[in-house]
Write an enzyme that holds these catalytic residues in place. Sequence first.
Site, mmCIF file in Angstrom:
data_model
loop_
_atom_site.group_PDB
_atom_site.id
_atom_site.type_symbol
_atom_site.label_atom_id
_atom_site.label_comp_id
_atom_site.label_asym_id
_atom_site.label_seq_id
_atom_site.Cartn_x
_atom_site.Cartn_y
_atom_site.Cartn_z
ATOM 1 C CG HIS A 165 -2.289 0.516 0.955
ATOM 2 N ND1 HIS A 165 -2.547 1.508 0.021
ATOM 3 C CD2 HIS A 165 -3.492 0.192 1.492
ATOM 4 C CE1 HIS A 165 -3.850 1.759 0.005
ATOM 5 N NE2 HIS A 165 -4.438 0.980 0.879
ATOM 6 C CG ASP A 391 -13.979 -10.345 -20.760
ATOM 7 O OD1 ASP A 391 -13.169 -11.290 -20.722
ATOM 8 O OD2 ASP A 391 -15.029 -10.372 -21.419
#
Length: 450
Positions: A165, A391
Site C-alpha cells: 500500500h 474481462d
Amino acid sequence: MAGGVVLVSSSIVRPVNSSQSGRTKIHLTPFDFSLLHFSSPQRGLLFPKPDHSFNLISQLKASLSLALDIYFPFAGRLVKTENLEDNTVSLFVDCDDSGARFLHAEAKSVSVSDILQPDGSVPCVLDDFFPRNGFKNCDGAAEPVLVVQVTEMKDGVFIGYSYNHLVGDGVSMWDFFHTWSKICSSGGSELKRKPLVLKGWFLEGIGYPIHIPVSLTERPPPPSRESSSVHSTKHWMLHFTKKNISDLKAKANSEVGSSDLVISSLQAVSAHMWRSIIRHSGMSQERETQFKLVVDLRQRISPSLEKDCFGNMIYLATAVTTVEELLDRGLGWAGLEIRKLVGSQTSENCKSFADDWVRNVKNLKLFSGSEVDGDTIVIASSPRFEVYNKDFGWGKPIAARSGPSSSFNGKLTLFPGINVGSIDVQATLPSDVLVNLLADVEFLEHVTTA
C-alpha cells in the site's frame, strides 16, 4: 497451501521492456508512511472457467509483462536506507524492473458454488486463494511490490493479488488490473494509452527523503494474550440492492430535512452499517465509537492531481461520537456526521496532517487495525471502483472478494454489486455480533445476504 489449494509454480514476471537505464526513484510521503503497519491489501475476482483452447497461464503472464511495462512501480522494490547521521532510516520505491511475483495454484475440488454461499458467508477455503497472507507493508523491503495468484478451480478461476500500500492505492491497482485485462483480451494490441502519471511530491515545504525512526519500519508486537482472546471473527457478504440504497438515502435525508445538506447513497449505507453494528456490540452507552473512512485525496488538494495519477493518495479520516448519541439521534444524524467527515478533508487539512506527521515522527504510534476492539468501524475500498469490466478474454467476473490479511474486527470492504446501482459489503465482525445482526429485522429491512 492448505484448504485444497495446491501451489503449482512460482515465478517472477518482469516488464517486457525491462531496462536498468533511467530508473525512477519514488520517495514516500507522510500519507504513505501512515500505512506502514497495515496489512497489504488483498483483493480478488472470481471468473468462470475458460475454454480449454485458452492458454490461461501463459497468456496471463505475457499480458502481465506488458501491463508492468506501463505500471512500472508495481515491478519495483521498496528500499530501506540507513541515515547514519541521525540513526534513522528512509524508504523509497526503486522502479528497477525487478518484477512482480506470479503464483499458479490449483483447487480442483473447489467449485464456484463453494465460494458463493447462498447465506452470504465467506468460506475459509477462500483464504488460500490470496497470496501473502499475514504480510504487512513494513515487511516490504526487498520483496516484490505486487504478488498475483491465479487459482484454477473445478469450474472457475480466481485471480487474487496483494500489493504494498505504500506504493499505490485502490485507484492505482484497479486501473492497472483493467489495463492488464484489456491487454490480455486483445492479445497485446491495446497498448495505446498515455504514459503513467506519478503523483510526485505533492506537498511543498517537506524535505525528502523523510527520516523516520527504525522502530516504525519494524513489525508492531503481537497483541497480548488478554486482548487476543476476544470473540472470533467471521467474514460475511451483505448486499444492498439499488432499491435498498434508494430507501436508505431517502430515510436519512427525510430525517435531516434540509435541501442544503444532502446525504449521499454511500453515506446512508455507511451510516446504516455503523449504527446497526454498534447496536449489537454490547458497548455501554457512554463509551466512544469511531468511524474511519478511506478518502481519496487526489481532487481535494490544491492544486489538484489527475484523477487517475499513480500512487497512494488516501487518508483514513475519523469521526468520533458516543454509543448513546449514535443510536439515539438516528440514521440522518449519523449520515451527516459522515458527510462532515468527508467534507473536512481539505487541502489545508492535508498539509496540516503532513506537517504534524513530520514534526512528530519520533513520537508516532501507527494504527494497524489489529488494535480495534469492537468500537471502531473502518470503511475501505469503494463501490465506485469498476470491477466487473475486467474481462481477460473468456468472460467477465462473477464476484469480487477481499482477502483475510487486510481484514480485522469492524472492517467493511465495499465493492459495487454485480447489478448496476447495487453495493456489496464484505464485513468482518465478531461471531456473536454477526448472529445478532442477521436476526435484526430493522437491519435486514435494507439489506440481503443472498
